[in-house]
Design an enzyme around this catalytic site. Structure first.
Site, PDB file in Angstrom:
ATOM      1  N   CYS A 168       0.827  -1.209   0.000  1.00  0.00           N
ATOM      2  CA  CYS A 168       0.000   0.000   0.000  1.00  0.00           C
ATOM      3  C   CYS A 168       0.861   1.259   0.000  1.00  0.00           C
ATOM      4  CB  CYS A 168      -0.960   0.006   1.183  1.00  0.00           C
ATOM      5  SG  CYS A 168      -0.156  -0.178   2.796  1.00  0.00           S
ATOM      6  N   HIS A 471      -1.579   1.266   7.458  1.00  0.00           N
ATOM      7  CA  HIS A 471      -2.019   1.201   6.061  1.00  0.00           C
ATOM      8  C   HIS A 471      -1.923   2.587   5.440  1.00  0.00           C
ATOM      9  CE1 HIS A 471      -4.148  -0.254   2.572  1.00  0.00           C
ATOM     10  NE2 HIS A 471      -5.120   0.632   2.736  1.00  0.00           N
TER      11      HIS A 471
END
Length: 520
Positions: A168, A471
């Protein structure tokens, strides 16, 4: 790798009528009907999804290997092994028996012919779709119908990036850079293929895990990724070829652990800059920049050698002033930069949300002021004064001598303590439009009022508590609308949502002279 199974597994005609209709990158798996990561079998032309979706392509191969009840297989069954398949998005070829990507071809060149046929199908479908959309958009009344009938995905033509395993951090940076128009357009207009000598002359170069370091091109894979992101022909693109090149040339990012998005961005820009300096696809760097004269005409910021599009767009210059507190000697040094790393002032460290009541909200101006304010260096950073001939106490101050076309601001949210790296989760208020940088310039009188104004293009956000976990997502604006990029998912969002984000990296684009005069 050189695969020995091609002659027995590649059995379909290159222009087989058995291929499904539509663009190959959006073909659906014949089992689960998913259009994510379609692979076509080069034995029977059936289409199945890849191993990162439901794995039906691999299951198709495994089912074909089950021994038949007859003791003796026919000659045809012996040959038809369903071993080799082709990615319908990147056109790379994979052999399940070798468990690796394939770089060779059959004696008749069938793999390359199938690849070229799929590319032609993709281009034809994309051209037809673009022509259809253009005709619809010519009539404003039909524009709203496009949104209503086809939904937001077709209307916005945005493509997500598949997470290959804690990637990510890479996806958020790629999506942000793809929405910086000048930077993105430069790479998309670069030559598309590398011409080679001998048997592979004129063919595309396909990078696999078996090839050497000298055969990979970060610029080429980066260009292909940018081209895929706004075609609108698929909901998500797998950047595995680019990730492979990253592994090859950036050893720090090998493996599947979470990485720092800012660190990745700096490595990416540095390596793109170095590769562009050496020329790309047989065309010299100077001839590429000559075609993009707007990038090279006014650029004087060179990092590690000659200028490239990277330094022309992101490159600025800092003036570092150090003054000896004993004799008053002043030392000046000019340092090129691609981004500015800003501390979040300590008095705001406990302010975790915009609406929290305890004290004022930290703003981007506070971080910039902290960066450029006069600072007395502590005992561990004593300055070697050439006049005093020894290390002395001193003060330091930064000025911006030259602003870049794209101003990248990194908020330093991660700090090392005695045993671990903590995150500063403070909310920092930032403007969407009219960031005024004039007061931080060394010679503001030499800059026009519009040359110092910047509008936000993209924001990278880290969700979670530590750099090794959490994330990354990104917000970016495209054609006047804001989007949220969360790996393979892309959603339309609004400005109110964007300004509430706890920014980690901010990308500001220099405002054109015709824009308004909103200021921070």
């Amino acid at each position: 790798m050189e695969c020995p199974h091609l002659s027995s597994s590649v059995c379909i005609a290159p222009d087989s009528a058995k291929f499904p209709n539509g663009s190959p990158s959006s073909w659906c798996c014949s089992v689960c009907r998913s259009n994510k990561s379609p692979w076509v079998c080069l034995t029977c032309s059936s289409v199945h999804c890849g191993r990162y979706v439901n794995g039906h392509a691999k299951k198709h191969y495994e089912d074909a290997q089950i021994p038949l009840t007859n003791h003796k297989k026919s000659e045809k069954q012996e040959k038809a092994q369903h071993t080799v398949c082709m990615d319908c998005s990147s056109y790379s070829t994979y052999c399940y028996r070798c468990d690796d990507f394939v770089i060779n071809d059959t004696k008749l060149g069938l793999v390359q012919k199938v690849r070229e046929h799929l590319q032609n199908l993709e281009n034809s479908a994309f051209t037809a779709d673009r022509h259809r959309k253009r005709k619809l958009l010519e009539n404003s009344s039909l524009n709203s119908k496009l949104l209503k009938v086809n939904g937001s995905t077709t209307a916005i033509c945005a493509t997500g990036l598949r997470n290959l395993g804690n990637t990510c951090f890479m996806n958020a940076i790629l999506q942000s850079l793809s929405n910086i128009e000048q930077f993105c357009c430069y790479f998309k207009e670069l030559p598309a293929v590398e011409l080679r000598n001998g048997k592979t002359a004129g063919r595309r170069t396909y990078h696999t895990r078996s090839q050497g370091d000298n055969n990979v091109s970060l610029v080429e894979e980066f260009r292909k990724t940018l081209c895929a992101l706004w075609q609108g022909s698929q909901t998500a693109f797998s950047p595995e070829s680019l990730f492979y090149v990253v592994w090859k040339i950036m050893p720090n990012f090998r493996g599947y652990q979470q990485q720092d998005a800012h660190e990745f961005m700096r490595y990416l820009l540095d390596h793109l800059h170095l590769e562009l300096q050496g020329g790309f696809n047989g065309i010299s760097r100077s001839s590429i920049l000559q075609e993009n004269s707007t990038l090279s005409a006014s650029n004087k910021c060179c990092i590690n050698g000659a200028s490239t599009a990277v330094t022309a767009i992101f490159g600025g210059i800092l003036q570092n002033e150090v003054n000896c507190l004993i004799c008053g000697t002043e030392s000046r040094k000019f340092d090129p930069f691609l981004d500015l790393s800003l501390d979040i002032p300590s008095q705001f460290r406990n302010k975790r949300s915009k609406n929290q009541e305890n004290g004022p909200v930290c703003s981007l101006r506070d971080c910039l002021r902290s960066f450029t304010d006069l600072e007395e260096l502590d005992e561990t950073e004593l300055y070697m004064c050439h006049k005093c001939k020894k290390k002395q106490k001193s003060t330091k101050k930064f000025w911006i001598q030259k602003l870049p076309k794209v101003l990248c601001l990194h908020l330093k949210r991660f700090h090392w303590t005695a045993y671990l790296r903590n995150k500063v989760d403070t909310y920092v208020e930032f403007p969407l439009r009219g960031l005024d940088m004039k007061c931080y310039l060394l010679e503001p009188e030499n800059s026009g009022p519009e040359n110092c104004l910047y509008d936000l293009a993209a924001v990278v956000v880290h969700h979670g508590s530590g750099v090794g976990s959490g994330h990354y997502t990104a917000y970016a604006t495209h054609e006047g609308r804001w989007f949220h990029f969360n790996d393979s998912t892309v959603t339309l969002t609004d400005e109110d949502t964007v300004v509430k984000a706890k920014a980690y990296i901010l990308f500001y684009v220099e405002r054109q002279a015709k824009a308004g005069s909103d200021k921070l």
